[in-house]
Design a protein around this motif. Sequence first.
Motif, mmCIF file in Angstrom:
data_model
loop_
_atom_site.group_PDB
_atom_site.id
_atom_site.type_symbol
_atom_site.label_atom_id
_atom_site.label_comp_id
_atom_site.label_asym_id
_atom_site.label_seq_id
_atom_site.Cartn_x
_atom_site.Cartn_y
_atom_site.Cartn_z
ATOM 1 N N ALA A 1 -40.469 19.757 2.087
ATOM 2 C CA ALA A 1 -40.131 18.420 2.570
ATOM 3 C C ALA A 1 -41.261 17.837 3.419
ATOM 4 O O ALA A 1 -41.572 16.641 3.318
ATOM 5 C CB ALA A 1 -38.834 18.459 3.372
ATOM 6 N N LEU A 2 -41.879 18.668 4.251
ATOM 7 C CA LEU A 2 -43.011 18.189 5.045
ATOM 8 C C LEU A 2 -44.201 17.821 4.163
ATOM 9 O O LEU A 2 -44.901 16.842 4.431
ATOM 10 C CB LEU A 2 -43.417 19.240 6.076
ATOM 11 N N GLY A 3 -44.417 18.589 3.104
ATOM 12 C CA GLY A 3 -45.483 18.256 2.158
ATOM 13 C C GLY A 3 -45.223 16.936 1.455
ATOM 14 O O GLY A 3 -46.144 16.114 1.295
ATOM 15 N N VAL A 4 -43.983 16.701 1.062
ATOM 16 C CA VAL A 4 -43.636 15.432 0.412
ATOM 17 C C VAL A 4 -43.774 14.282 1.408
ATOM 18 O O VAL A 4 -44.264 13.199 1.063
ATOM 19 C CB VAL A 4 -42.211 15.493 -0.188
ATOM 20 N N ALA A 5 -43.375 14.505 2.661
ATOM 21 C CA ALA A 5 -43.512 13.470 3.684
ATOM 22 C C ALA A 5 -44.980 13.141 3.955
ATOM 23 O O ALA A 5 -45.344 11.970 4.104
ATOM 24 C CB ALA A 5 -42.822 13.908 4.973
ATOM 25 N N CYS A 6 -45.834 14.152 3.996
ATOM 26 C CA CYS A 6 -47.269 13.903 4.190
ATOM 27 C C CYS A 6 -47.859 13.157 3.006
ATOM 28 O O CYS A 6 -48.690 12.256 3.177
ATOM 29 C CB CYS A 6 -48.007 15.218 4.407
ATOM 30 N N THR A 7 -47.433 13.512 1.815
ATOM 31 C CA THR A 7 -47.899 12.797 0.622
ATOM 32 C C THR A 7 -47.434 11.346 0.639
ATOM 33 O O THR A 7 -48.193 10.433 0.287
ATOM 34 C CB THR A 7 -47.389 13.498 -0.646
ATOM 35 N N GLY A 8 -46.200 11.122 1.069
ATOM 36 C CA GLY A 8 -45.699 9.754 1.176
ATOM 37 C C GLY A 8 -46.457 8.950 2.212
ATOM 38 O O GLY A 8 -46.770 7.766 2.002
ATOM 39 N N ALA A 9 -46.773 9.567 3.350
ATOM 40 C CA ALA A 9 -47.544 8.871 4.382
ATOM 41 C C ALA A 9 -48.954 8.575 3.894
ATOM 42 O O ALA A 9 -49.498 7.497 4.154
ATOM 43 C CB ALA A 9 -47.579 9.719 5.656
ATOM 44 N N LEU A 10 -49.558 9.527 3.184
ATOM 45 C CA LEU A 10 -50.902 9.316 2.646
ATOM 46 C C LEU A 10 -50.918 8.187 1.620
ATOM 47 O O LEU A 10 -51.867 7.394 1.576
ATOM 48 C CB LEU A 10 -51.409 10.613 2.018
ATOM 49 N N SER A 11 -49.861 8.083 0.846
ATOM 50 C CA SER A 11 -49.815 7.034 -0.180
ATOM 51 C C SER A 11 -49.670 5.644 0.426
ATOM 52 O O SER A 11 -50.000 4.654 -0.226
ATOM 53 C CB SER A 11 -48.685 7.307 -1.170
ATOM 54 N N LEU A 12 -49.180 5.564 1.659
ATOM 55 C CA LEU A 12 -49.087 4.258 2.314
ATOM 56 C C LEU A 12 -50.461 3.691 2.646
ATOM 57 O O LEU A 12 -50.647 2.475 2.672
ATOM 58 C CB LEU A 12 -48.268 4.364 3.606
ATOM 59 N N PHE A 13 -51.417 4.563 2.909
ATOM 60 C CA PHE A 13 -52.735 4.122 3.356
ATOM 61 C C PHE A 13 -53.794 4.155 2.270
ATOM 62 O O PHE A 13 -54.931 3.769 2.512
ATOM 63 C CB PHE A 13 -53.192 4.986 4.537
ATOM 64 N N THR A 14 -53.448 4.611 1.088
ATOM 65 C CA THR A 14 -54.396 4.674 -0.025
ATOM 66 C C THR A 14 -53.816 3.931 -1.214
ATOM 67 O O THR A 14 -52.711 3.413 -1.180
ATOM 68 C CB THR A 14 -54.693 6.131 -0.412
ATOM 69 N N GLU A 15 -54.543 3.921 -2.264
ATOM 70 C CA GLU A 15 -54.129 3.203 -3.471
ATOM 71 C C GLU A 15 -53.345 4.077 -4.448
ATOM 72 O O GLU A 15 -53.056 3.643 -5.557
ATOM 73 C CB GLU A 15 -55.379 2.653 -4.178
ATOM 74 N N ILE A 16 -53.010 5.288 -4.058
ATOM 75 C CA ILE A 16 -52.310 6.180 -4.983
ATOM 76 C C ILE A 16 -50.800 5.955 -4.899
ATOM 77 O O ILE A 16 -50.287 5.465 -3.893
ATOM 78 C CB ILE A 16 -52.642 7.657 -4.702
ATOM 79 N N ASN A 17 -50.121 6.316 -5.967
ATOM 80 C CA ASN A 17 -48.667 6.225 -5.984
ATOM 81 C C ASN A 17 -48.077 7.410 -5.226
ATOM 82 O O ASN A 17 -48.511 8.545 -5.399
ATOM 83 C CB ASN A 17 -48.126 6.224 -7.412
#
Length: 112
Positions: free
Chosen positions: A43-59
């Motif tokens: 869950a923490l990995g998915v949350a970090c990926t979601g936060a990273l996607s907010l600041f980059t152009e990735i889905n």
Amino acid sequence: MTESETATTPLSAPEPGDKPSRPTGRWWRGLSGSVAAGLVVLALGVACTGALSLFTEINGPGAFSLFGHLIAAGLALLAQRYADRHRGAPAAAAALSVLVITVAAVWLFWWS
């Protein structure tokens, strides 16, 4: 030592032939605790990926998957806490629910 002194002694030393009592369900709680911890890390990995996607152009993973992982991890931790603090059938059911929650989360968010 008289009989009255023996009755007032709170704890006695184990006899040389006595086997130490072993807590039951220890391996089961260990397994479900490890699974709950793994779900929290996921869950923490998915949350970090979601936060990273907010600041980059990735889905990113999406709100449904993000909050689903966090809710599943929270439920698994609550069930594991109950399993660690109780004994018997209710504790076994709580430990089993950790496994069910984890399988449901992984199946729902990763395989379906």
